[in-house]
Scaffold this active site. Sequence first.
Site, mmCIF file in Angstrom:
data_model
loop_
_atom_site.group_PDB
_atom_site.id
_atom_site.type_symbol
_atom_site.label_atom_id
_atom_site.label_comp_id
_atom_site.label_asym_id
_atom_site.label_seq_id
_atom_site.Cartn_x
_atom_site.Cartn_y
_atom_site.Cartn_z
ATOM 1 N N GLY A 173 0.837 -1.200 0.000
ATOM 2 C CA GLY A 173 0.000 0.000 0.000
ATOM 3 C C GLY A 173 0.873 1.252 0.000
ATOM 4 N NE ARG A 211 -2.317 -4.127 -0.685
ATOM 5 C CZ ARG A 211 -1.717 -3.556 0.359
ATOM 6 N NH1 ARG A 211 -0.601 -4.055 0.862
ATOM 7 N NH2 ARG A 211 -2.236 -2.465 0.920
ATOM 8 C CG ASP A 254 4.934 -7.837 8.239
ATOM 9 O OD1 ASP A 254 5.908 -7.873 9.003
ATOM 10 O OD2 ASP A 254 4.270 -8.837 7.919
ATOM 11 C CB THR A 278 2.882 0.539 6.307
ATOM 12 O OG1 THR A 278 1.518 0.344 6.717
ATOM 13 C CG2 THR A 278 3.788 0.223 7.483
ATOM 14 C CG ASP A 280 -1.879 -0.255 8.451
ATOM 15 O OD1 ASP A 280 -2.537 0.717 8.046
ATOM 16 O OD2 ASP A 280 -2.087 -1.421 8.092
ATOM 17 C CG ASP A 292 1.474 -2.784 10.606
ATOM 18 O OD1 ASP A 292 2.329 -2.124 9.987
ATOM 19 O OD2 ASP A 292 0.714 -3.596 10.048
ATOM 20 N NE ARG A 331 -3.290 -5.413 5.802
ATOM 21 C CZ ARG A 331 -2.826 -5.256 4.583
ATOM 22 N NH1 ARG A 331 -3.489 -5.741 3.570
ATOM 23 N NH2 ARG A 331 -1.689 -4.613 4.377
#
Length: 329
Positions: free
Chosen positions: A11, A72, A103, A125, A127, A129, A171
């Site tokens: 993304g 992706r 990731d 990213t 996120d 994360d 996500r």
Amino acid sequence: MKRIAVMTSGGDSPGMNPAVRSITRAGLHKGLEIFGIRSGYQGLVDGDLIPLDSHSVSGRIRDAGTFLQTSRCPEFVKPEVQLRALKVLEQHRIDGLVVIGGDGSLKGARALHSYGLPVIGLPGTIDNDLFGTDMGIGVDTALNTIISLVDMIRATAASHRRCFVVEVMGRGSGYLGLMTTISTGSQVAVIPEFRMNIDSIVEVLDSRSNANHNASVIIVAEGVCQGAEFMQRLTENGKVKQEVRLTVLGHVQRGGTPTHYDRLLASRMGEMAVLALISGEKGSMVATVNGKMQLRDFDEILDRRKALPGDAIRLARNIGIEIGDVVES
Ligand code: F6P
């Protein structure tokens, strides 16, 4: 190290362009040749590489998205696909690679590194994360985009004395959800790290209605469930007295113009990736830890779950935000 390539993968995140710009400019400054790989791992496998010069990245510090484009590429987990990618890099005489992504993208980078190719990763990213770095490239911009949108929602919510459910990205992580609940003055965060308690949420809404508050906002991280599903659970059996509306913020969260923080973070990380490759470092991600740049081995950071900052959880609870119950591990 004479020739390096850079790619953006997974993304997109605001700040990828400033990172590519910094890698290109710092690499050229150090006498390297720079290639951009278009469309992430898919472009790598297809041999879609372009030379980058100083002019190619001119103005990119201001641009959202990624001009190299991204994709992706689930196929990249297959060794035969990885070997095809290595062949392409060999054909272009690439000595080192920088991968900017989340990731999955950094796992692809680790796979290429395992064949002996010098690879450095950058966390890209929204996120936030990725274990091992306090912040990823694009997180700050996404947070700022979300708060400006939620502020607008709050205005119309107050006019109509409504409750709004706002679905945000993330996500598997509640980082965006928790942080923006705090910074928008919202009342409830529904995030994957905690088990939501619908009865407590209804109580919060009721007590606000009784105290004559005009608006309430519930932030739901997509990692828990879709906003529509949450709405249904919240409103079934007429539990909530107020009118409730849903807004799904969706991909606008990824499209903001990079903030100062992200432009600087991306530029610093990009430069560090180049210096790392020149000095013989490989198989690691550039991270920021307590404001300092560090290199962290892929093996040390991948496959680990990043926890939400404990002080943000405490803050949320201490200022009366409903975040649900601790999930027993
Ligand atoms: O990985 C970042 C992210 O924005 C997630 O928050 C979200 O779930 C996902 O990407 C959306 O991916 P796509 O753009 O492929 O729909």
